[in-house]
Design an enzyme around this catalytic site. Sequence first.
Site, PDB file in Angstrom:
ATOM      1  N   ASN A 122       0.802  -1.233   0.000  1.00 13.26           N
ATOM      2  CA  ASN A 122       0.000   0.000   0.000  1.00 13.26           C
ATOM      3  C   ASN A 122       0.833   1.281   0.000  1.00 13.26           C
ATOM      4  O   ASN A 122       0.326   2.341  -0.329  1.00 13.26           O
ATOM      5  CB  ASN A 122      -1.020  -0.004   1.147  1.00 13.26           C
ATOM      6  CG  ASN A 122      -0.390  -0.069   2.509  1.00 13.26           C
ATOM      7  OD1 ASN A 122       0.804  -0.301   2.632  1.00 13.26           O
ATOM      8  ND2 ASN A 122      -1.182   0.116   3.548  1.00 13.26           N
ATOM      9  N   GLU A 217       5.749  -3.319  11.726  1.00 14.55           N
ATOM     10  CA  GLU A 217       4.455  -2.643  11.750  1.00 14.55           C
ATOM     11  C   GLU A 217       3.493  -3.574  11.036  1.00 14.55           C
ATOM     12  O   GLU A 217       3.604  -3.807   9.837  1.00 14.55           O
ATOM     13  CB  GLU A 217       4.529  -1.293  11.027  1.00 14.55           C
ATOM     14  CG  GLU A 217       3.201  -0.558  11.038  1.00 14.55           C
ATOM     15  CD  GLU A 217       3.018   0.353   9.839  1.00 14.55           C
ATOM     16  OE1 GLU A 217       4.005   0.803   9.244  1.00 14.55           O
ATOM     17  OE2 GLU A 217       1.856   0.579   9.468  1.00 14.55           O
ATOM     18  N   CYS A 251      -3.092   0.417   7.101  1.00 15.47           N
ATOM     19  CA  CYS A 251      -3.089  -0.215   8.422  1.00 15.47           C
ATOM     20  C   CYS A 251      -3.732   0.710   9.445  1.00 15.47           C
ATOM     21  O   CYS A 251      -4.282   0.253  10.441  1.00 15.47           O
ATOM     22  CB  CYS A 251      -1.688  -0.628   8.821  1.00 15.47           C
ATOM     23  SG  CYS A 251      -0.539   0.727   8.805  1.00 15.47           S
TER      24      CYS A 251
END
Length: 442
Positions: A122, A217, A251
């Site tokens: 992304n 992450e 996210c």
Amino acid sequence: PACTQEEVNKVMDAAKVAQKAWARTPLWKRAELLHKAAAILKEHKTPIAECLVKEIAKPAKDAVSEVVRSGDLVSYTAEEGVRILGEGKLLVSDSFPGNERNKYCLSSKVPLGVVLAIPPFNYPVNLAVSKIGPALIAGNSLVLKPPTQGAVAALHMVHCFHLAGFPKGLISCVTGKGSEIGDFLTMHPGVNCISFTGGDTGIAISKKAGMVPLQMELGGKDACIVLEDADLDLVAANIVKGGFSYSGQRCTAVKVVLIMEAVADTVVEKVNAKLAKLKVGPPEDDSDITPVVTESSANFIEGLVMDAKEKGATFCQEYRREGNLIWPLLLDHVRPDMRIAWEEPFGPVLPVIRINSVEEGIHHCNASNFGLQGCVFTRDINKAIMISDAMESGTVQINSAPARGPDHFPFQGLKDSGIGSQGITNSINMMTKVKSTVINLP
Ligand code: G3H
């Protein structure tokens, strides 16, 4: 190209050699090259953004923003790096019991060696440079494994670093299938640090990786808690922006709305009005909602939607899908027995759970196995702080949707959302270790 394990070995060898010389390159020169790379990156924003549009269906405007943001991030990293790394410490021995003042400890930060960076689809450019910049300014070399979708944009971005004049072998991009070179890379003995952003794979990597610092992450189920006294127009605007930008494939997207029953109808109505205005279509037309990244992703999202339908959720819009393109959908009256109450769709579908007390909202938020970010909307700052304290999330935003930036802010997840803390300053520190020299006086 799909790189082979032999090619990975060659890259690792080159990275190791290049790093030794780079660590001796003056800090100001490292910073100078990063500034140059940032400028070149920005000059090439249009072709790189075009790659993002074509590879990952990022809306055209957002794709350009990603590249510009990346250039800014690299420049800021250079500036922050010269300050952080330009300082050392001097400790004297007589503060510890039993010692005379005869030992002087000089400590400074030194690089780790070879940093392996694995960004997600992304943000193939931005979440690559958020690892590349800190690694390089700190004197490390860097091997980038870009996502399959986004690899072409990443290659062009790395080319900008090469054009800036970074030494050969210092920054390499290894493209290929995770299934073929993923484990080989993450378990490679030449790797001294791994910075990963993505999904569950990060948990598997952290179990397999050697004794090297890890920065992870991973996913999130960012909750948006809405109290009765909130500015409801602000709430609706943030739910739409937070939940649906880049079709929910962030996210930090709002992934569950926990709203007090008294204001739920009003907010749902305002959100629906805004959703009706979103443009759905191809990224080239700068649509708001674009196709999700893969067919399997679209199938997964559909599975969550169908599960919620069977269990009685209220569909505020008709569910519509054409290939990988899914129309924005708000699901009201979602209950905890529905998968979508807990799982991360990574798509343009958002559950609303009506709550009767703040405690109920906090309880739902904390029962999640994720803990990336969350947000709370209220005009009462005391309540906001109390709720923020109670939420088990790496960051809580008050009166705004979750977001990673500005990129120098600390960014971290609790529980399955990750380990370590990112943001420019934290990443620079994480990619170094302390080295001491002790002067012993007679
Ligand atoms: O997808 C994960 C990113 O770290 C989210 O970044 O909040 O800037 O969209 P963002």
